[in-house]
Structures are given as structure tokens and as C-alpha cells.
Design a protein around this motif. Structure first.
Motif, PDB file in Angstrom:
ATOM      1  N   LYS A 135       2.234   1.996  -3.487  1.00 60.11           N
ATOM      2  CA  LYS A 135       1.243   2.656  -4.346  1.00 60.11           C
ATOM      3  C   LYS A 135       1.201   4.152  -4.063  1.00 60.11           C
ATOM      4  CE  LYS A 135      -2.778   0.743  -4.789  1.00 60.11           C
ATOM      5  NZ  LYS A 135      -4.057   0.046  -4.435  1.00 60.11           N
ATOM      6  N   THR A 136       1.252   4.519  -2.779  1.00 54.11           N
ATOM      7  CA  THR A 136       1.243   5.935  -2.414  1.00 54.11           C
ATOM      8  C   THR A 136       2.514   6.631  -2.892  1.00 54.11           C
ATOM      9  OG1 THR A 136      -0.069   5.423  -0.448  1.00 54.11           O
ATOM     10  CG2 THR A 136       1.040   7.550  -0.493  1.00 54.11           C
ATOM     11  N   ASP A 153       0.374   8.270   6.350  1.00 52.95           N
ATOM     12  CA  ASP A 153       1.629   7.780   5.766  1.00 52.95           C
ATOM     13  C   ASP A 153       2.649   8.878   5.467  1.00 52.95           C
ATOM     14  OD1 ASP A 153       1.038   5.083   5.853  1.00 52.95           O
ATOM     15  OD2 ASP A 153       0.201   5.017   3.828  1.00 52.95           O
ATOM     16  N   LYS A 178       2.303   7.513  -6.463  1.00 49.35           N
ATOM     17  CA  LYS A 178       1.448   8.685  -6.678  1.00 49.35           C
ATOM     18  C   LYS A 178       2.212   9.966  -6.377  1.00 49.35           C
ATOM     19  CE  LYS A 178      -1.740   9.673  -3.638  1.00 49.35           C
ATOM     20  NZ  LYS A 178      -2.980   9.614  -2.825  1.00 49.35           N
ATOM     21  N   TRP A 201       2.166  17.285  -4.716  1.00 45.78           N
ATOM     22  CA  TRP A 201       3.018  16.675  -3.706  1.00 45.78           C
ATOM     23  C   TRP A 201       4.475  17.025  -4.007  1.00 45.78           C
ATOM     24  CZ3 TRP A 201       1.113  13.970   0.420  1.00 45.78           C
ATOM     25  CH2 TRP A 201      -0.209  13.505   0.337  1.00 45.78           C
ATOM     26  N   SER A 233       0.833  -1.212   0.000  1.00 45.46           N
ATOM     27  CA  SER A 233       0.000   0.000   0.000  1.00 45.46           C
ATOM     28  C   SER A 233       0.863   1.255   0.000  1.00 45.46           C
ATOM     29  CB  SER A 233      -0.930   0.001   1.211  1.00 45.46           C
ATOM     30  OG  SER A 233      -0.195  -0.022   2.417  1.00 45.46           O
TER      31      SER A 233
END
Length: 251
Positions: free
Chosen positions: A81-82, A175, A85, A96, A78
């Protein structure tokens, strides 16, 4: 009894630190100051300050020592995946951003904010001033995650030669601290830093791949690492190739 340091006192050998039987395992000395000279001397010998506001300065050298090998940093499915991005956003819309050293004191102050699982903080105004001076001398660094121009997560620590000593992290969105840490670990690994000092054992650090090693082994490593050439330019590196494949971060 532990020794009291004055302005000229050297640190005792780390083998003199208290043990579990003494009730304060790792406690080595008290007193002294938080000047850059004193802090650098401490870190070069595997010693770090840790005390609450109102207490004297307390110096520690824990055994075993919690460390993270940069090649063994754990990135969950997970989180990967972040990270993709965030990496993509840094190339496109810039919502970001990862920055190094653009808001060092802000990161420290954010790390000092109250947390649900903690009654207080050891990051006092004196600690912030001491590490701020180290930062201005080029030894303390921050990894920062920004979202739409707002600082939402980060981590900071001390780097001497090819040895990095992690201090604290914070997150204001999910996160965020792990993302800032992932970029920092990748950067350090790419620049020849093989081991990060995490000081004390926690389940959170263990989940990221950190593990304890004997203090003697830790000291042997840092004695070589601190004398290696320092990292000259602190600029974040992409974690993934432009295609989104073949991640450059540790698996």
C-alpha cells in the motif's frame, strides 16, 4: 592464524576462512587496503571487509551465505500500500521520489549514524572513502527515497556484472529503507540480477525473503554473474502500471 595481507598479497582461497570452532566463523585475512582494485578483487571472490574503527582491515567469507533471490523478495500487504502511494506520487505531485546515485556518500553517512539496536558502526571514514572511490568508478550504487526534497531512506551496495552485493540501509521515516530496497530489487530483477548477497544472516533480512545457502553454491553463482554484461543505466523503474493494477514487483 589468519594471513596478513600487504599491498601485493592475493587473497587466500575462501575455503581457508575460519570456522565456528575457531570462534570467528568466516574470518579469512587481515590487512591490505580499501582501494578499488582490492575491493573489486574481494567481491569477485565472495569476500567482504568488516571491521570496527581502530581495528585492522578484516576480510570475511561467511558460510553459509545469506542471499536474497530477487524474484522472492517479500512485500507485505501494508508495504505494498505504501509503495503504491509512493509510485503514484512520483507520477503526480512528486512529494516522494526514488533516485539512484544522486547522493551516494550521504546514504553511506546516514547508514553510519548511531542506531538504537547497535553500539557502533563498521562504516568508518576509511570505508566511506573506499566505497566512494568505487562509486566514482561505476561499481557502487545507492537507492534513495526522498520526501519533499529531503533524503529519508536508502540502501547501497556494489554491482559487478550481474551480481549485486548489498551493504547497508537506513530509514528516517517508517518503511523508508524497505521502500528504497523494493525499488532497487525490482530494478535489479528487471536487468537480469537474480541474486543479491546479504553477507550475514539476520531476522530482518529473513523477513524480506533472504535465506542462507552454502558458500560453495554462492561462489559458483557469482563466478558466472560477475562476468556478465554490466548494467549501463541506473534509473528507477515504476513498480506498478499506471492503472495501479498488475504490480511489476515480485509478489
Amino acid at each position: 592464524m589468519i594471513p596478513w595481507l600487504d599491498a601485493r598479497s592475493p587473497f587466500p582461497d575462501v575455503s581457508k576462512a575460519l570456522t565456528e570452532a575457531d570462534g570467528a566463523p568466516g574470518l579469512l585475512a587481515a590487512g591490505g587496503d580499501l582501494s578499488p582494485r582490492r575491493l573489486l578483487e574481494a567481491y569477485r571472490h565472495g569476500i567482504f571487509p568488516w571491521f570496527s574503527e581502530g581495528q585492522p582491515i578484516l576480510w570475511w567469507s561467511t558460510d553459509p551465505r545469506m542471499v536474497l533471490l530477487t524474484e522472492r523478495f517479500v512485500i507485505s500487504h501494508s508495504l505494498k500500500k505504501t509503495l503504491k502511494k509512493v509510485d503514484n506520487s512520483m507520477r503526480t505531485d512528486r512529494r516522494w521520489e526514488i533516485r539512484f546515485d544522486s547522493a551516494f556518500e550521504q546514504v553511506m553517512r546516514a547508514c553510519a549514524e548511531p542506531r538504537k539496536d547497535s553500539a557502533g558502526t563498521w562504516i568508518s571514514p576509511d570505508i566511506i572513502r573506499g566505497y566512494g572511490a568505487l562509486h566514482r568508478q561505476g561499481y557502487a550504487h545507492s537507492s534513495e527515497l526522498w520526501l519533499d526534497g529531503e533524503l529519508v531512506g536508502g540502501a547501497y551496495g556494489v554491482c559487478i556484472g550481474k551480481m549485486f552485493y548489498g551493504e547497508s540501509m537506513f530509514a528516517r521515516v517508517s518503511d523508508a529503507s524497505k521502500i528504497a530496497l523494493a525499488y532497487l530489487v525490482h530494478f535489479l530483477h528487471a536487468h537480469g540480477v537474480t541474486l543479491i548477497d546479504c553477507q550475514q544472516e539476520t531476522s530482518h533480512l529473513a523477513s524480506l525473503g533472504a535465506s542462507p545457502i552454502p558458500r560453495a553454491e554462492f561462489i559458483a553463482h557469482l563466478r558466472e554473474a560477475v562476468d556478465l554484461a554490466p548494467i549501463e543505466e541506473w534509473q528507477p523503474l515504476p513498480l506498478f502500471r499506471a492503472s495501479g493494477k498488475n504490480p511489476l514487483c515480485p509478489p
